[in-house]
Write a protein that holds these residues in place. Structure first.
Motif, PDB file in Angstrom:
ATOM      1  N   SER A  33       0.843  -1.189   0.000  1.00 59.49           N
ATOM      2  CA  SER A  33       0.000   0.000   0.000  1.00 59.49           C
ATOM      3  C   SER A  33       0.878   1.238   0.000  1.00 59.49           C
ATOM      4  CB  SER A  33      -0.921   0.024   1.225  1.00 59.49           C
ATOM      5  OG  SER A  33      -0.166   0.123   2.410  1.00 59.49           O
ATOM      6  N   HIS A  34       0.251   2.384  -0.260  1.00 57.28           N
ATOM      7  CA  HIS A  34       1.016   3.628  -0.237  1.00 57.28           C
ATOM      8  C   HIS A  34       1.348   4.040   1.189  1.00 57.28           C
ATOM      9  CE1 HIS A  34       2.506   7.521  -1.567  1.00 57.28           C
ATOM     10  NE2 HIS A  34       1.799   8.072  -0.582  1.00 57.28           N
ATOM     11  N   HIS A  35       0.372   3.981   2.092  1.00 56.72           N
ATOM     12  CA  HIS A  35       0.571   4.377   3.480  1.00 56.72           C
ATOM     13  C   HIS A  35       0.798   3.152   4.371  1.00 56.72           C
ATOM     14  CE1 HIS A  35      -1.995   7.501   1.638  1.00 56.72           C
ATOM     15  NE2 HIS A  35      -1.378   8.345   2.432  1.00 56.72           N
ATOM     16  N   PRO A  36       1.516   3.322   5.484  1.00 54.74           N
ATOM     17  CA  PRO A  36       1.555   2.247   6.482  1.00 54.74           C
ATOM     18  C   PRO A  36       0.177   2.055   7.093  1.00 54.74           C
ATOM     19  CG  PRO A  36       2.672   4.218   7.294  1.00 54.74           C
ATOM     20  CD  PRO A  36       2.354   4.475   5.869  1.00 54.74           C
ATOM     21  N   LEU A  37      -0.125   0.852   7.537  1.00 50.92           N
ATOM     22  CA  LEU A  37      -1.471   0.542   8.040  1.00 50.92           C
ATOM     23  C   LEU A  37      -1.805   1.261   9.347  1.00 50.92           C
ATOM     24  CD1 LEU A  37      -2.199  -3.234   7.372  1.00 50.92           C
ATOM     25  CD2 LEU A  37      -2.812  -1.229   6.026  1.00 50.92           C
ATOM     26  N   ASP A  38      -0.800   1.760  10.061  1.00 52.41           N
ATOM     27  CA  ASP A  38      -1.074   2.464  11.308  1.00 52.41           C
ATOM     28  C   ASP A  38      -0.948   3.977  11.147  1.00 52.41           C
ATOM     29  OD1 ASP A  38       1.641   2.174  10.867  1.00 52.41           O
ATOM     30  OD2 ASP A  38       2.105   1.321  12.827  1.00 52.41           O
ATOM     31  N   TRP A  39      -1.126   4.449   9.925  1.00 52.64           N
ATOM     32  CA  TRP A  39      -1.044   5.884   9.640  1.00 52.64           C
ATOM     33  C   TRP A  39      -2.446   6.498   9.708  1.00 52.64           C
ATOM     34  CZ3 TRP A  39       3.060   9.157   8.555  1.00 52.64           C
ATOM     35  CH2 TRP A  39       2.744  10.407   8.024  1.00 52.64           C
ATOM     36  N   GLY A  40      -2.657   7.391  10.658  1.00 51.58           N
ATOM     37  CA  GLY A  40      -3.880   8.176  10.707  1.00 51.58           C
ATOM     38  C   GLY A  40      -5.158   7.348  10.732  1.00 51.58           C
ATOM     39  N   LYS A  41      -6.038   7.630   9.763  1.00 52.05           N
ATOM     40  CA  LYS A  41      -7.368   7.023   9.713  1.00 52.05           C
ATOM     41  C   LYS A  41      -7.348   5.566   9.262  1.00 52.05           C
ATOM     42  CE  LYS A  41      -9.755  10.856  10.596  1.00 52.05           C
ATOM     43  NZ  LYS A  41     -10.677  11.012  11.719  1.00 52.05           N
ATOM     44  N   LEU A  42      -6.151   5.028   9.002  1.00 49.57           N
ATOM     45  CA  LEU A  42      -6.050   3.641   8.520  1.00 49.57           C
ATOM     46  C   LEU A  42      -5.973   2.629   9.662  1.00 49.57           C
ATOM     47  CD1 LEU A  42      -3.466   4.266   5.681  1.00 49.57           C
ATOM     48  CD2 LEU A  42      -5.887   3.772   5.385  1.00 49.57           C
ATOM     49  N   LEU A  43      -5.937   3.098  10.890  1.00 48.18           N
ATOM     50  CA  LEU A  43      -5.746   2.197  12.032  1.00 48.18           C
ATOM     51  C   LEU A  43      -6.752   1.043  12.094  1.00 48.18           C
ATOM     52  CD1 LEU A  43      -3.575   2.155  14.259  1.00 48.18           C
ATOM     53  CD2 LEU A  43      -5.237   3.191  15.786  1.00 48.18           C
ATOM     54  N   ASN A  45      11.412   7.511   3.186  1.00 53.42           N
ATOM     55  CA  ASN A  45      12.670   7.068   3.777  1.00 53.42           C
ATOM     56  C   ASN A  45      12.701   5.541   3.797  1.00 53.42           C
ATOM     57  OD1 ASN A  45      11.216   6.150   6.115  1.00 53.42           O
ATOM     58  ND2 ASN A  45      11.273   8.209   6.957  1.00 53.42           N
ATOM     59  N   TYR A  46      13.801   5.015   4.297  1.00 51.33           N
ATOM     60  CA  TYR A  46      13.904   3.560   4.461  1.00 51.33           C
ATOM     61  C   TYR A  46      13.903   3.273   5.951  1.00 51.33           C
ATOM     62  CZ  TYR A  46      15.622  -1.190   4.486  1.00 51.33           C
ATOM     63  OH  TYR A  46      15.754  -2.538   4.715  1.00 51.33           O
ATOM     64  N   LYS A  47      12.786   2.767   6.441  1.00 53.34           N
ATOM     65  CA  LYS A  47      12.670   2.486   7.864  1.00 53.34           C
ATOM     66  C   LYS A  47      11.871   1.210   8.069  1.00 53.34           C
ATOM     67  CE  LYS A  47      11.434   4.471  12.324  1.00 53.34           C
ATOM     68  NZ  LYS A  47      11.106   5.697  13.074  1.00 53.34           N
ATOM     69  N   VAL A  48      12.291   0.431   9.035  1.00 52.49           N
ATOM     70  CA  VAL A  48      11.601  -0.804   9.393  1.00 52.49           C
ATOM     71  C   VAL A  48      11.064  -0.661  10.812  1.00 52.49           C
ATOM     72  CG1 VAL A  48      11.823  -3.292   9.693  1.00 52.49           C
ATOM     73  CG2 VAL A  48      13.153  -2.136   7.919  1.00 52.49           C
ATOM     74  N   ASP A  49       9.797  -0.963  10.984  1.00 54.57           N
ATOM     75  CA  ASP A  49       9.178  -0.895  12.308  1.00 54.57           C
ATOM     76  C   ASP A  49       8.034  -1.899  12.343  1.00 54.57           C
ATOM     77  OD1 ASP A  49       8.579  -0.146  14.887  1.00 54.57           O
ATOM     78  OD2 ASP A  49       8.080   1.933  14.401  1.00 54.57           O
ATOM     79  N   TYR A  50       7.398  -2.037  13.489  1.00 51.36           N
ATOM     80  CA  TYR A  50       6.236  -2.904  13.610  1.00 51.36           C
ATOM     81  C   TYR A  50       4.961  -2.105  13.377  1.00 51.36           C
ATOM     82  CZ  TYR A  50       9.175  -6.570  15.584  1.00 51.36           C
ATOM     83  OH  TYR A  50      10.134  -7.534  15.758  1.00 51.36           O
ATOM     84  N   ILE A  51       3.973  -2.726  12.760  1.00 54.95           N
ATOM     85  CA  ILE A  51       2.659  -2.116  12.611  1.00 54.95           C
ATOM     86  C   ILE A  51       2.014  -2.039  13.990  1.00 54.95           C
ATOM     87  CG2 ILE A  51       0.366  -2.372  11.572  1.00 54.95           C
ATOM     88  CD1 ILE A  51       1.714  -3.923   9.289  1.00 54.95           C
ATOM     89  N   HIS A  52       1.400  -0.907  14.286  1.00 54.07           N
ATOM     90  CA  HIS A  52       0.727  -0.714  15.566  1.00 54.07           C
ATOM     91  C   HIS A  52      -0.787  -0.847  15.397  1.00 54.07           C
ATOM     92  CE1 HIS A  52       4.641   1.213  16.036  1.00 54.07           C
ATOM     93  NE2 HIS A  52       4.485   1.144  17.346  1.00 54.07           N
ATOM     94  N   TYR A  53      -1.470  -1.120  16.491  1.00 52.12           N
ATOM     95  CA  TYR A  53      -2.928  -1.209  16.485  1.00 52.12           C
ATOM     96  C   TYR A  53      -3.453  -0.644  17.794  1.00 52.12           C
ATOM     97  CZ  TYR A  53      -2.777  -5.094  19.824  1.00 52.12           C
ATOM     98  OH  TYR A  53      -2.574  -5.852  20.952  1.00 52.12           O
ATOM     99  N   ARG A  54      -4.765  -0.429  17.878  1.00 56.63           N
ATOM    100  CA  ARG A  54      -5.376   0.076  19.108  1.00 56.63           C
ATOM    101  C   ARG A  54      -6.057  -1.082  19.840  1.00 56.63           C
ATOM    102  NH1 ARG A  54      -6.877   5.318  19.976  1.00 56.63           N
ATOM    103  NH2 ARG A  54      -7.221   5.707  17.753  1.00 56.63           N
TER     104      ARG A  54
END
Length: 220
Positions: A80-90, A136-145
């Motif tokens: 996808s274009h955005h990470p899944l934990d970006w803004g309204k995509l949570l 950028n090039y960054k690796v992280d974990y997807i966050h959730y609520r």
């Protein structure tokens, strides 16, 4: 579209040609690649305002069903274009967490009541999400609520793929702190991408070694 025809394609025209979101099964590798449209324009039910960085209820319901690969695949990648934990995509990240736990995903989103039972339907491993947007090039974990309202990490990594947009810096924004939910999506040092400086990634080649559970990203 605009340069050639002096008009923009409507959302319906684009959808009829390409589809806003799809998946493809690579049967030999037993991998399903799910491609989401995270720039889907939706209406905020409470305010009536348009949201351009969002996911509709219809697509979220489709995403839940797309994660249910049955015996077709044993690995899933998300694009996808955005990470899944970006803004309204949570909500999409919450759907992913319900899949990981094999739980019932239940939510009211975009005016829709969505429910999907992942019990016994989560045998495939979520390999990673590959996304752009943050430059950028960054690796992280997807966050959730969580159900208690806490922002927690899933066990799935997201990998940002950089690009060569010279009118951007290496972060969507600046080094001013976190972007959403206390999450820093950028790097520790921000630098401007200048024309012809030849310092940024043109494209990335990605390989997935399922046996060793490793992902290799070659940035050119």
């Amino acid at each position: 579209s605009y340069e050639q025809n002096h008009t923009y394609l409507s959302d319906d025209e684009v959808a009829s040609m390409l589809g806003n979101y799809q998946y493809i099964d690579f049967t030999e590798q037993k991998i399903r690649a799910i491609c989401l449209n995270t720039s889907e324009t939706t209406k905020d039910i409470s305010s009536g305002e348009s949201i351009s960085e969002g996911i509709s209820g219809k697509q979220l319901e489709w995403f839940a069903s797309a994660l249910d690969v049955s015996k077709k695949s044993n690995g899933i990648i998300i694009l996808s274009h955005h990470p899944l934990d970006w803004g309204k995509l949570l909500p999409a990240a919450n759907c992913l967490q319900a899949y990981i736990n094999g739980e019932v995903f239940s939510i009211t989103h975009d005016g829709m009541d969505i429910e999907y039972d992942f019990s016994g339907r989560n045998r495939a491993t979520i390999i990673a999400q590959f996304h752009g947007h943050v430059h950028n090039y960054k690796v992280d974990y997807i966050h959730y609520r969580s159900s208690e309202g806490e922002i927690l990490q899933t066990t799935v990594k997201r990998i940002a793929i950089p690009n060569t947009n010279f009118y951007r810096n290496n972060e969507y924004g600046s080094d001013s702190g976190t972007e959403y939910y206390g999450i820093e999506f950028g790097e520790t040092v921000t630098y401007n991408k200048e024309y012809e400086n030849a310092k940024d990634t043109a494209f990335s080649a990605i390989t997935i070694d399922k046996s060793s559970k490793k992902i290799y990203v070659y940035n050119y």
